[in-house]
Design a protein around this motif. Structure first.
Motif, PDB file in Angstrom:
ATOM      1  N   PRO A 265       0.852  -1.196   0.000  1.00  0.00           N
ATOM      2  CA  PRO A 265       0.000   0.000   0.000  1.00  0.00           C
ATOM      3  C   PRO A 265       0.887   1.245   0.000  1.00  0.00           C
ATOM      4  N   GLU A 287      -4.883   4.212  -7.785  1.00  0.00           N
ATOM      5  CA  GLU A 287      -5.746   4.807  -6.748  1.00  0.00           C
ATOM      6  C   GLU A 287      -7.205   4.477  -7.066  1.00  0.00           C
ATOM      7  N   CYS A 291      -5.937   0.606  -4.611  1.00  0.00           N
ATOM      8  CA  CYS A 291      -4.666  -0.024  -4.224  1.00  0.00           C
ATOM      9  C   CYS A 291      -3.642   0.968  -3.695  1.00  0.00           C
ATOM     10  N   ALA A 292      -3.884   2.250  -3.859  1.00  0.00           N
ATOM     11  CA  ALA A 292      -2.874   3.250  -3.481  1.00  0.00           C
ATOM     12  C   ALA A 292      -3.561   4.598  -3.317  1.00  0.00           C
ATOM     13  N   LEU A 311      -2.955   5.906   5.712  1.00  0.00           N
ATOM     14  CA  LEU A 311      -2.559   4.729   4.919  1.00  0.00           C
ATOM     15  C   LEU A 311      -2.263   3.550   5.850  1.00  0.00           C
ATOM     16  N   LYS A 315      -4.249  -0.051   5.908  1.00  0.00           N
ATOM     17  CA  LYS A 315      -3.391  -0.835   5.010  1.00  0.00           C
ATOM     18  C   LYS A 315      -3.969  -2.207   4.652  1.00  0.00           C
ATOM     19  N   TYR A 318      -6.251  -1.749   1.664  1.00  0.00           N
ATOM     20  CA  TYR A 318      -5.452  -1.588   0.433  1.00  0.00           C
ATOM     21  C   TYR A 318      -4.865  -2.932   0.016  1.00  0.00           C
ATOM     22  N   HIS A 321      -7.316  -5.124  -1.790  1.00  0.00           N
ATOM     23  CA  HIS A 321      -7.482  -4.737  -3.207  1.00  0.00           C
ATOM     24  C   HIS A 321      -6.255  -5.149  -4.029  1.00  0.00           C
TER      25      HIS A 321
END
Ligand SMILES: CC(=O)N[C@H]1[C@@H](OP(=O)(O)OP(=O)(O)OC[C@H]2O[C@@H](n3ccc(=O)[nH]c3=O)[C@H](O)[C@@H]2O)O[C@H](CO)[C@@H](O)[C@@H]1O
Length: 345
Positions: A265, A287, A291-292, A311, A315, A318, A321
């Motif tokens: 992430p 994004e 994922c980010a 984040l 995490k 993320y 994903h």
């Protein structure tokens, strides 16, 4: 088959070229490489192949007229040299990954009637590849914006994500040349970063490293926090990525695909001067898939620790994903496709 691979200058062009060079070799073909004397390849190519030549070439963009004329003269000499070379060695295909040497190789091959291919790594193609695309047998791209979408071919070490429980580090990555913005951020925020109480790996970039270390010592003395590790460039960067639970990175195509492939992430902070804002679009794609995160520099600086903490606390979402992401990164697939597209096959 005899295949010539070209592409370099920065790591972003060079490493996908090396991944595909190794794929052709694995498939039993004879591969050689053409690069530039002043690119990253001068130091790194020998670790991948003994069959290479490095030419005297330099970039055209962003320089004064005299320098541009000199670069054009170098380019025309490189094209003449490569035409002679290709006429005597008759490669079956030439594949370019961008950078000055790659343009010379594609033009020379085209003039010799040799099938040519190019790969664009970014979500927005640069001028050189957009022009060269008209002259190639086929073009490929990492994001599907030029020719066929083949993703970004990665080196073998970028395919093995670790389970999230086995990771704890924060990676701060500036790209192959490092990032002045990220270095300055670390300089200003080191006490906040070390208060996170996790190991921090910071890639400062070879051209910026010495000055950055000096500034760091001037600001914080010689006793730096034990869990802060700073380095210029590491060949085992994928190992560090794989052990990172989160990252903060520029969004050169290489860093983006590798971090996503290793399921890290990441907060991407695009280099604002990248042509056609391609770093922003490289990261935005991920994004949009959960994922980010992407933040422009000024936006990030408004509250960087809050962004990093957000984040950190999300995490696992993320990560979920990232596990579901189907990412095209196979160098073997690209090598096969080139062979399939050769006229007469
Ligand atoms: C400033 C600039 O114009 N950068 C461009 C350059 O990226 P640049 O070379 O900066 O960055 P990328 O992220 O694309 O690639 C860096 C490569 O270097 C490797 N690496 C990096 C650090 C390290 O310590 N060890 C290591 O091996 C990474 O694993 C990666 O494979 O080309 C990319 C691909 O066209 C573009 O998207 C970028 O916008």
């Amino acid at each position: 088959m005899k295949i010539v691979i070209s592409g370099g200058g920065t790591g972003g062009h060079f490493y996908p070229a090396m991944a595909v060079l190794e794929a052709f070799e694995r498939q039993g073909h004879q591969v050689s490489y053409v690069g530039a004397k002043r690119g990253i390849e001068a130091e790194k190519v020998a670790a991948f192949t003994p069959h290479f030549q490095l030419l005297e070439l330099s970039g055209l963009l962003g320089h004064r007229l005299r320098y541009k004329l000199h670069s054009l003269w170098q380019l025309s000499r490189a094209v003449s040299h490569l035409r002679r070379h290709f006429r005597s060695h008759r490669p079956d295909a030439v594949l370019g990954f961008g950078g000055y040497a790659s343009a010379a190789a594609i033009v020379a091959a085209r003039l010799c009637g040799i099938p040519t291919f190019l790969h664009e790594q970014n979500a927005r193609a640069g001028l050189t590849n957009t022009v060269l695309d008209r002259f190639t047998t086929a073009s490929f791209s990492a994001y599907g914006n030029l020719g066929e979408n083949m993703g970004l071919p990665l080196r073998a070490t970028a395919f093995h994500p670790l389970p999230s429980q086995q990771r704890s580090n924060l990676l701060i990555m500036g790209g192959s040349q490092g990032s002045l913005f990220l270095n300055t951020f670390v300089l200003d925020y080191l006490p906040h970063l070390t208060a996170l109480n996790i190991d921090i790996y910071h890639q400062a970039g070879a051209p910026l490293y010495d000055e950055f270390k000096e500034q760091l010592h001037r600001r914080y003395g010689h006793e730096l926090p034990e869990h802060y590790h700073c380095f210029a460039f590491r060949d085992d960067i994928h190992e560090i990525m794989a052990h990172s639970s989160i990252a903060l990175s520029r969004s050169g195509a290489g860093a983006v695909f590798e971090l996503m492939s290793l399921q890290v992430p990441t907060v991407f902070i695009p280099f604002p001067a990248a042509a056609h804002d391609h770093q922003y679009h490289n990261a935005l794609f991920f994004e949009q898939r959960g994922c980010a995160m992407v933040h422009r520099q000024e936006e990030f600086l408004q509250n960087p620790m809050q962004i990093i903490n957000r984040l950190r606390s999300h995490k696992e979402e993320y990560h979920e994903h990232l596990r579901q992401l189907s990412l095209r990164t196979s160098p073997d697939e690209l090598a096969h496709r080139v062979l399939q597209l050769l006229p007469g096959r």
